[in-house]
Design an enzyme around this catalytic site. Sequence first.
Site, PDB file in Angstrom:
ATOM      1  N   ASP A  62      35.057  13.080  -7.189  1.00  0.00           N
ATOM      2  CA  ASP A  62      35.183  13.515  -5.598  1.00  0.00           C
ATOM      3  C   ASP A  62      35.908  12.475  -5.033  1.00  0.00           C
ATOM      4  OD1 ASP A  62      35.308  14.024  -3.158  1.00  0.00           O
ATOM      5  OD2 ASP A  62      33.180  14.676  -2.936  1.00  0.00           O
ATOM      6  N   PHE A  94      44.840  23.606   5.016  1.00  0.00           N
ATOM      7  CA  PHE A  94      44.559  24.703   5.744  1.00  0.00           C
ATOM      8  C   PHE A  94      45.121  25.640   5.730  1.00  0.00           C
ATOM      9  CE2 PHE A  94      41.932  20.842   7.303  1.00  0.00           C
ATOM     10  CZ  PHE A  94      40.738  21.411   8.026  1.00  0.00           C
ATOM     11  N   LYS A  95      44.779  27.032   5.601  1.00  0.00           N
ATOM     12  CA  LYS A  95      45.726  28.149   5.631  1.00  0.00           C
ATOM     13  C   LYS A  95      46.288  28.058   7.356  1.00  0.00           C
ATOM     14  CE  LYS A  95      43.911  29.804   1.701  1.00  0.00           C
ATOM     15  NZ  LYS A  95      44.727  29.182   0.717  1.00  0.00           N
ATOM     16  N   VAL A  96      47.453  28.659   7.205  1.00  0.00           N
ATOM     17  CA  VAL A  96      48.177  28.678   8.089  1.00  0.00           C
ATOM     18  C   VAL A  96      47.763  29.262   9.514  1.00  0.00           C
ATOM     19  CG1 VAL A  96      50.654  29.794   9.355  1.00  0.00           C
ATOM     20  CG2 VAL A  96      50.436  28.834   6.943  1.00  0.00           C
ATOM     21  N   SER A 139      54.633  16.965  -2.150  1.00  0.00           N
ATOM     22  CA  SER A 139      54.908  18.303  -1.999  1.00  0.00           C
ATOM     23  C   SER A 139      56.516  18.281  -1.158  1.00  0.00           C
ATOM     24  CB  SER A 139      54.236  19.241  -0.885  1.00  0.00           C
ATOM     25  OG  SER A 139      54.940  20.327  -0.595  1.00  0.00           O
ATOM     26  N   TYR A 193      49.037  18.931   7.105  1.00  0.00           N
ATOM     27  CA  TYR A 193      49.629  18.780   5.586  1.00  0.00           C
ATOM     28  C   TYR A 193      51.011  17.860   5.180  1.00  0.00           C
ATOM     29  CZ  TYR A 193      50.360  20.453   0.792  1.00  0.00           C
ATOM     30  OH  TYR A 193      50.634  20.718  -0.555  1.00  0.00           O
ATOM     31  N   VAL A 195      52.247  15.566   7.040  1.00  0.00           N
ATOM     32  CA  VAL A 195      52.128  14.241   7.438  1.00  0.00           C
ATOM     33  C   VAL A 195      51.322  13.603   6.106  1.00  0.00           C
ATOM     34  CG1 VAL A 195      51.111  12.329   8.817  1.00  0.00           C
ATOM     35  CG2 VAL A 195      52.496  14.365   9.669  1.00  0.00           C
ATOM     36  N   ARG A 231      51.230  29.951  -7.437  1.00  0.00           N
ATOM     37  CA  ARG A 231      50.544  30.815  -7.288  1.00  0.00           C
ATOM     38  C   ARG A 231      49.020  30.310  -7.536  1.00  0.00           C
ATOM     39  NH1 ARG A 231      54.302  33.728  -9.524  1.00  0.00           N
ATOM     40  NH2 ARG A 231      53.512  33.961 -11.737  1.00  0.00           N
ATOM     41  N   THR A 232      48.458  29.730  -6.479  1.00  0.00           N
ATOM     42  CA  THR A 232      47.018  28.982  -6.564  1.00  0.00           C
ATOM     43  C   THR A 232      46.128  29.490  -5.489  1.00  0.00           C
ATOM     44  OG1 THR A 232      47.674  27.350  -5.123  1.00  0.00           O
ATOM     45  CG2 THR A 232      47.837  27.260  -7.674  1.00  0.00           C
TER      46      THR A 232
HETATM   47  P1  NAP Z   1      44.168  24.297  -5.394  1.00  0.00           P
HETATM   48  O1  NAP Z   1      44.132  26.025  -6.265  1.00  0.00           O
HETATM   49  O2  NAP Z   1      43.517  24.661  -4.083  1.00  0.00           O
HETATM   50  O3  NAP Z   1      43.324  23.386  -6.088  1.00  0.00           O
HETATM   51  C1  NAP Z   1      42.896  21.985  -5.506  1.00  0.00           C
HETATM   52  C2  NAP Z   1      42.181  21.172  -6.703  1.00  0.00           C
HETATM   53  O4  NAP Z   1      41.738  19.974  -5.828  1.00  0.00           O
HETATM   54  C3  NAP Z   1      40.883  21.800  -6.783  1.00  0.00           C
HETATM   55  O5  NAP Z   1      40.575  21.742  -8.163  1.00  0.00           O
HETATM   56  C4  NAP Z   1      40.089  21.356  -5.875  1.00  0.00           C
HETATM   57  O6  NAP Z   1      38.582  21.327  -6.112  1.00  0.00           O
HETATM   58  C5  NAP Z   1      40.608  19.808  -5.768  1.00  0.00           C
HETATM   59  N1  NAP Z   1      39.859  19.019  -4.741  1.00  0.00           N
HETATM   60  C6  NAP Z   1      40.125  19.156  -3.441  1.00  0.00           C
HETATM   61  N2  NAP Z   1      39.508  18.037  -2.683  1.00  0.00           N
HETATM   62  C7  NAP Z   1      38.970  17.606  -3.695  1.00  0.00           C
HETATM   63  C8  NAP Z   1      38.247  16.071  -3.688  1.00  0.00           C
HETATM   64  N3  NAP Z   1      37.885  15.502  -2.449  1.00  0.00           N
HETATM   65  N4  NAP Z   1      37.988  15.578  -4.625  1.00  0.00           N
HETATM   66  C9  NAP Z   1      38.533  16.094  -5.807  1.00  0.00           C
HETATM   67  N5  NAP Z   1      38.961  17.257  -6.140  1.00  0.00           N
HETATM   68  C10 NAP Z   1      39.459  17.759  -4.952  1.00  0.00           C
HETATM   69  O7  NAP Z   1      45.531  23.867  -5.276  1.00  0.00           O
HETATM   70  P2  NAP Z   1      46.871  23.605  -6.155  1.00  0.00           P
HETATM   71  O8  NAP Z   1      47.857  24.685  -5.585  1.00  0.00           O
HETATM   72  O9  NAP Z   1      46.542  23.746  -7.522  1.00  0.00           O
HETATM   73  O10 NAP Z   1      47.221  22.460  -5.515  1.00  0.00           O
HETATM   74  C11 NAP Z   1      47.220  21.053  -6.548  1.00  0.00           C
HETATM   75  C12 NAP Z   1      48.171  20.107  -5.611  1.00  0.00           C
HETATM   76  O11 NAP Z   1      49.481  20.549  -5.648  1.00  0.00           O
HETATM   77  C13 NAP Z   1      47.798  19.688  -4.390  1.00  0.00           C
HETATM   78  O12 NAP Z   1      47.923  18.391  -4.016  1.00  0.00           O
HETATM   79  C14 NAP Z   1      48.674  20.498  -3.574  1.00  0.00           C
HETATM   80  O13 NAP Z   1      48.795  19.993  -2.418  1.00  0.00           O
HETATM   81  C15 NAP Z   1      49.776  20.353  -4.309  1.00  0.00           C
HETATM   82  N6  NAP Z   1      50.818  21.518  -4.013  1.00  0.00           N
HETATM   83  C16 NAP Z   1      50.526  22.899  -4.258  1.00  0.00           C
HETATM   84  C17 NAP Z   1      51.673  23.762  -4.109  1.00  0.00           C
HETATM   85  C18 NAP Z   1      51.460  25.208  -4.219  1.00  0.00           C
HETATM   86  O14 NAP Z   1      52.481  26.053  -3.895  1.00  0.00           O
HETATM   87  N7  NAP Z   1      50.256  25.450  -4.769  1.00  0.00           N
HETATM   88  C19 NAP Z   1      52.902  23.067  -3.565  1.00  0.00           C
HETATM   89  C20 NAP Z   1      53.208  21.778  -3.255  1.00  0.00           C
HETATM   90  C21 NAP Z   1      52.293  20.926  -3.578  1.00  0.00           C
HETATM   91  P3  NAP Z   1      37.624  22.291  -5.532  1.00  0.00           P
HETATM   92  O15 NAP Z   1      37.706  23.439  -6.532  1.00  0.00           O
HETATM   93  O16 NAP Z   1      36.048  21.892  -5.959  1.00  0.00           O
HETATM   94  O17 NAP Z   1      37.870  22.793  -4.113  1.00  0.00           O
END
Ligand code: NAP
Length: 276
Positions: A62, A94-96, A139, A193, A195, A231-232
């Site tokens: 964590d 956070f969601k928009v 990002s 986000y 910042v 797509r996540t």
């Molecule tokens: P996601 O599906 O929401 O996955 C986020 C992951 O981070 C989950 O495994 C979550 O665990 C974990 N997490 C959150 N807080 C944590 C903590 N305190 N300690 C350890 N793990 C933690 O999001 P994603 O889209 O894959 O994003 C991954 C990365 O890519 C992020 O840094 C995001 O900002 C970046 N990003 C994403 C996009 C996009 O379009 N998706 C674009 C630009 C950048 P839980 O399952 O326990 O919540």
Amino acid sequence: MSSVPVAVVTGSNKGIGLAIVRALCREFQGDVFLTARDPGRGQQAVAQLQQEGLKAFFHQLDIDDLQSIRALRDFLKEKYGGLDVLVNNAGIAFKVQDTTPFAIQAEVTLKTNFFGTRNVCTELLPLVKPYGRVVNVSSMVSSRALQSCSPELQQKFRSDTITEEELVQLMAKFVEDAKQGVHSREGWPNTAYGVSKIGVTVLSRIQARLLSQQRAGQHILLNACCPGWVRTDMAGPKATKSPEEGAETPVYLALLPSDAAAPHGQFVSDKTVQPW
Ligand code: NAP
């Protein structure tokens, strides 16, 4: 102690992190650690990969919890004598449409995305071995947010001499300004986000500079990147890339060959260095 190379991906029980682990299981010559704050979700993801014929190891992490980070650090030190690849992927948004007050969004988002990521770096970077690769998932939103900062802030965030302490103070100031309701007047954009990801990109530039100064000759490469719009659970089903496509740039940076001298200290998107 094992001499096998080792890779760690934070926040990898789902989304882009899980796709990064999947790709590393196939392409990295060594042990790959899938980490998650919740051991149940982490083990489930490891089991999913096992069904695909892939072997990932699990360790709890964590990034909001210093004890958890230090437990991983001690494990890696004892079992592997260090670390070869670190991908700082864990993040929140956070969601928009979320109506949580901006001050709380600022505090919560910065806590994980900036301060948590920084704590992981503080504890794990000293363990990174020669030829190690470090990838901080930022990002493109960080670039857009930078352009919405006041000229004074932009100049600080683009500076080649800003220190980690100065960056930490600026990130703390943003949270404080948001709490006082003066963040716009103080030159900050209206995105917590954004910042937080400015913080991740600038932290990467600082850390790369320090590695070049303090560990010259060790060939460690550290970069920030954008995975694209993926797509996540974070970005939703309308995003343009699959998690596997989103993993491509982080994995490319994690597996830069041993004779590569660049990119280092860059912000990379679609495997291409971006202006900052
Ligand atoms: P996601 O599906 O929401 O996955 C986020 C992951 O981070 C989950 O495994 C979550 O665990 C974990 N997490 C959150 N807080 C944590 C903590 N305190 N300690 C350890 N793990 C933690 O999001 P994603 O889209 O894959 O994003 C991954 C990365 O890519 C992020 O840094 C995001 O900002 C970046 N990003 C994403 C996009 C996009 O379009 N998706 C674009 C630009 C950048 P839980 O399952 O326990 O919540």
